[in-house]
Design a protein around this motif. Structure first.
Motif, PDB file in Angstrom:
ATOM      1  N   CYS A   1      18.220  81.715  50.226  1.00 17.63           N
ATOM      2  CA  CYS A   1      19.038  81.302  49.086  1.00 17.63           C
ATOM      3  C   CYS A   1      20.451  80.977  49.573  1.00 17.63           C
ATOM      4  O   CYS A   1      21.075  81.791  50.252  1.00 17.63           O
TER       5      CYS A   1
ATOM      6  N   GLY B   1      23.005  80.947  47.832  1.00 17.51           N
ATOM      7  CA  GLY B   1      23.949  81.788  47.090  1.00 17.51           C
ATOM      8  C   GLY B   1      24.150  83.147  47.741  1.00 17.51           C
ATOM      9  O   GLY B   1      25.263  83.540  48.060  1.00 17.51           O
ATOM     10  N   CYS B   2      23.024  83.887  47.973  1.00 18.63           N
ATOM     11  CA  CYS B   2      23.140  85.261  48.488  1.00 18.63           C
ATOM     12  C   CYS B   2      22.604  85.405  49.900  1.00 18.63           C
ATOM     13  O   CYS B   2      22.689  86.482  50.496  1.00 18.63           O
TER      14      CYS B   2
ATOM     15  N   CYS C   1      17.511  81.830  41.769  1.00 20.98           N
ATOM     16  CA  CYS C   1      17.253  82.874  42.751  1.00 20.98           C
ATOM     17  C   CYS C   1      17.056  84.191  41.998  1.00 20.98           C
ATOM     18  O   CYS C   1      17.877  84.546  41.153  1.00 20.98           O
TER      19      CYS C   1
ATOM     20  N   ASP D   1      17.464  87.096  43.034  1.00 20.83           N
ATOM     21  CA  ASP D   1      18.442  88.117  43.425  1.00 20.83           C
ATOM     22  C   ASP D   1      19.845  87.844  42.869  1.00 20.83           C
ATOM     23  O   ASP D   1      20.510  88.755  42.398  1.00 20.83           O
ATOM     24  N   CYS D   2      20.295  86.565  42.983  1.00 21.77           N
ATOM     25  CA  CYS D   2      21.702  86.296  42.605  1.00 21.77           C
ATOM     26  C   CYS D   2      21.821  85.255  41.497  1.00 21.77           C
ATOM     27  O   CYS D   2      22.925  84.861  41.141  1.00 21.77           O
TER      28      CYS D   2
ATOM     29  N   HIS E   1      21.377  82.192  41.681  1.00 20.39           N
ATOM     30  CA  HIS E   1      21.798  80.874  42.166  1.00 20.39           C
ATOM     31  C   HIS E   1      20.952  79.801  41.483  1.00 20.39           C
ATOM     32  O   HIS E   1      19.728  79.891  41.457  1.00 20.39           O
TER      33      HIS E   1
HETATM   34 ZN   LIG Z   1      20.384  84.211  45.802  1.00 25.86          ZN
END
Ligand SMILES: [Zn+2]
Lengths: 350, 275
Positions: B23, B25-26, B42, B44-45, B47
């Protein structure tokens, strides 16, 4: 007076001019008649300029449009706008020196003038951001347009910008939004709008005051979606190919006329506006007055309908793939025929 | 309609190949299928990965409700333009790559039962750039909204005007804006949704002319590109410069909406402004 040799292709003119001046000096100080020689040299000079300018490449034309001695918006105001009452500020943030607005008269017609100005000396050029307006410039222009609408004054815009300013403050204050609003409002402004590109027609920065009923362009001005340098940087990863980009973009007055983007090419004096600003101003004034009178004669509703149609009709799309092939072949043929060296501009009227 | 198969094909180009991806983003390794099944986010984050126009429309419109308009428009090559390859050739390649004829999809649709005119630009097709076809489709959508008295929603992502069509692409800015003036005069509603990235000629025309302007989080939005601005200013750009959050703070957006909420937010706004 002729300018110094600024552009490479102008250097031979300057050398010849020096020779002529030398002969004239001799003529003044010593006996003997050199007038025939001087006259012959002058004819040679004119022929040389005519030939050089007849074969300008699109890139040369861009260079002329940016010539340091080319007349700027405020020069034209001084030459032919009488009783000019400059109006300042956008009422939100500030007063952009790159955008000049005000009431004025041309040929006895009251108008609202909106003009992009690059600045002449270093100090003024810096104040004008080299002719790149900020959002407050576009908002000042819109304020002037609304005043014009309210008092039924035709709007005259003079376009001369490398592009809208790409900076931090410009983004913080909404450069994209400021230009977008102008495009929408100019499309429906209930008063005539006529425009002339007097130098550089740089992308959205030019279009932001360039939507209207009639569009003229000076003979050695250009109008493009992107600067040749910017195009080269994106497509070929180097700004050095600006010359090739200038040819590809079809940004010359002749191309713009063929593409239906401009209505008229306004001839410049021999060797470009900078060699004879007064003559240029006289021609431009006459054209602008003509544009304004022509637009004023048309009933407003008809004018607005035509303006919309003019804007609406630009674009080359097809639904039938076979038609596409034919259209592209025609464009290729036209390109090959129109500009073998990409330099077949109309010769000036002088 | 055959749109589902097109999504499957184009989605693969949007999110990199392979079972797993990193990703941006993270920087976590994430399971690709999970991204595709969660609005292109995403896990997790959050994104927001870029979406193709067709995927975007599938996520916004009620299932099976989208009726495409002006689907067969193709661009000509009015300048006979050649850079590293001829524009006519580039168009054919992009068409093969994306399964699209150009960078926009427009049509009639429903969002939570509300009829509207819906359009989306495609970031894969020459960077979502606006040439004659995008200009014509967006203008056609605007005119259709005015004619049918339906709300208009356009999701814009674009690098700007399409250089290869020269001045004609610049004029599409005027064309789309003029059409919006008429829609506005007719009392029509235009909700403009800006998604990453949305810059230059599209930002400086129809995208910033919404009655309501929405952006997805952390989208790049602006007139000039950050690199050009950096070269002009010769100093570091402010933190978060030209992001959605920056624009909201400076007063140029009404709201930032995360992708999973976009449908319901649009429906709610239409209920306030629709007639
Ligand atoms: Zn992410």
């Amino acid at each position: 007076m002729a300018p110094g040799p600024i552009l490479e292709f102008e250097k031979p003119f300057a050398a010849l001019e020096e020779e002529i001046q030398g002969l004239e000096k001799v003529q003044a100080e010593q006996p003997g008649d050199l007038s025939a020689e001087v006259a012959a040299l002058r004819r040679t000079l004119v022929e040389m300029i005519r030939k050089t300018y007849g074969g300008l490449t699109p890139w040369n034309l861009v260079q002329v449009s940016r010539h340091p001695q080319r007349p700027l918006a405020r020069d034209y105001i001084d030459y032919f706008v009488s009783d000019f009452k400059e109006l300042h500020g956008d009422r939100y943030f500030g007063d952009d020196a790159a955008m000049v607005t005000g009431f004025g008269k041309i040929g006895g017609e009251k108008i609202m003038l909106i003009a992009e100005h690059k600045g002449r000396d270093t100090k003024e050029r810096v104040a004008c951001h080299f002719g790149c307006p900020h959002p407050e410039g576009y908002r000042k222009a819109l304020r002037a347009m609304r005043l014009a609408e309210k008092y039924a004054l035709p709007v005259v815009t003079l376009i001369d910008t490398p592009g809208a300013f790409p900076g931090i403050g410009a983004e913080e204050r909404g450069q994209a939004q400021a230009i977008a609003i102008n495009l929408m409002e100019m499309a429906r402004l209930r008063t005539p709008i006529v425009s002339v590109v007097i130098g550089e027609g740089g992308s959205g920065g030019a279009l932001g005051i360039g939507v209207g009923d009639r569009m003229g362009i000076l003979q050695y001005a250009y109008y493009s979606v992107i600067s040749p340098e910017g195009c080269a940087a994106i497509l070929w990863k180097t700004a050095k190919l600006a010359e090739a980009a200038a040819a590809s973009l079809r940004l010359t007055p002749q191309h713009l006329l063929e593409l239906g983007i401009v209505d008229e090419i306004i001839p410049e004096p021999l060797g470009g506006a900078h060699r004879n600003p007064r003559d240029m101003a006289t021609t431009l004034e006459r054209k602008l007055v003509g544009f304004v009178r022509q637009a004023k004669r048309m009933p407003l509703e008809k004018l607005l309908a035509r303006r919309y149609e003019r804007i609406r009709s630009v674009g080359k799309v097809v639904s039938d793939p076979a038609a596409l092939v034919a259209l592209n072949a025609a464009a290729a043929a036209e390109k090959a025929e129109a500009a073998p060296a990409n330099g077949n501009l109309p010769l000036d009227a002088n | 309609m055959a749109k589902t198969t097109v999504h499957a094909a184009t989605q693969e180009k949007r999110v990199p190949e392979g079972l797993w991806l990193r990703c941006p983003g993270c920087e976590n390794m994430i399971y690709r299928k999970q991204v595709e099944e969660s609005f292109g986010l995403c896990p997790d984050c959050q994104h927001h990965f870029r979406l193709t126009a067709r995927r975007r429309i599938a996520l916004l419109a009620d299932e099976g409700s989208f009726e495409e308009m002006l689907a067969d428009l193709r661009s000509a090559d009015p300048l006979n333009f050649t850079d590293r390859k001829p524009y006519a050739e580039r168009l054919v390649e992009e068409q093969k790559k994306t399964g699209m004829l150009d960078a926009a999809v427009v049509g009639k649709a429903f969002i939570k039962g509300r009829p509207l005119i819906l359009g989306a630009l495609d970031p894969d097709f020459i960077m979502g750039s606006m040439g004659s076809v995008v200009g014509e489709k967006v203008t056609g959508a605007i005119e259709k909204a005015a004619e049918t008295h339906l709300p208009l929603v356009i999701v814009s992502t674009s690098g700007g005007a399409r250089m290869m069509e020269g001045i004609i692409s610049l004029m599409q800015m005027a064309k789309t804006s003029a059409a919006l003036a008429r829609l506005d005069d007719a009392g029509g509603l235009f909700i403009s949704v800006l998604v990453n990235p949305c810059t230059a000629g599209v930002a400086a025309s129809f995208a910033f002319l919404g009655d309501i302007i929405i952006a997805e989080p952390k989208a790049l939005i602006g007139f000039a590109g950050p690199r050009v601005i950096f070269q002009t200013m010769k100093r570091e750009l402010p933190e978060g410069f030209q992001t959605s959050e920056f624009l909201l703070e400076h007063g140029f957006l009404d709201m930032i909406v995360e992708r999973p909420n976009l449908r319901s937010e649009l429906a709610a706004l239409i209920d306030y402004c629709g007639k």
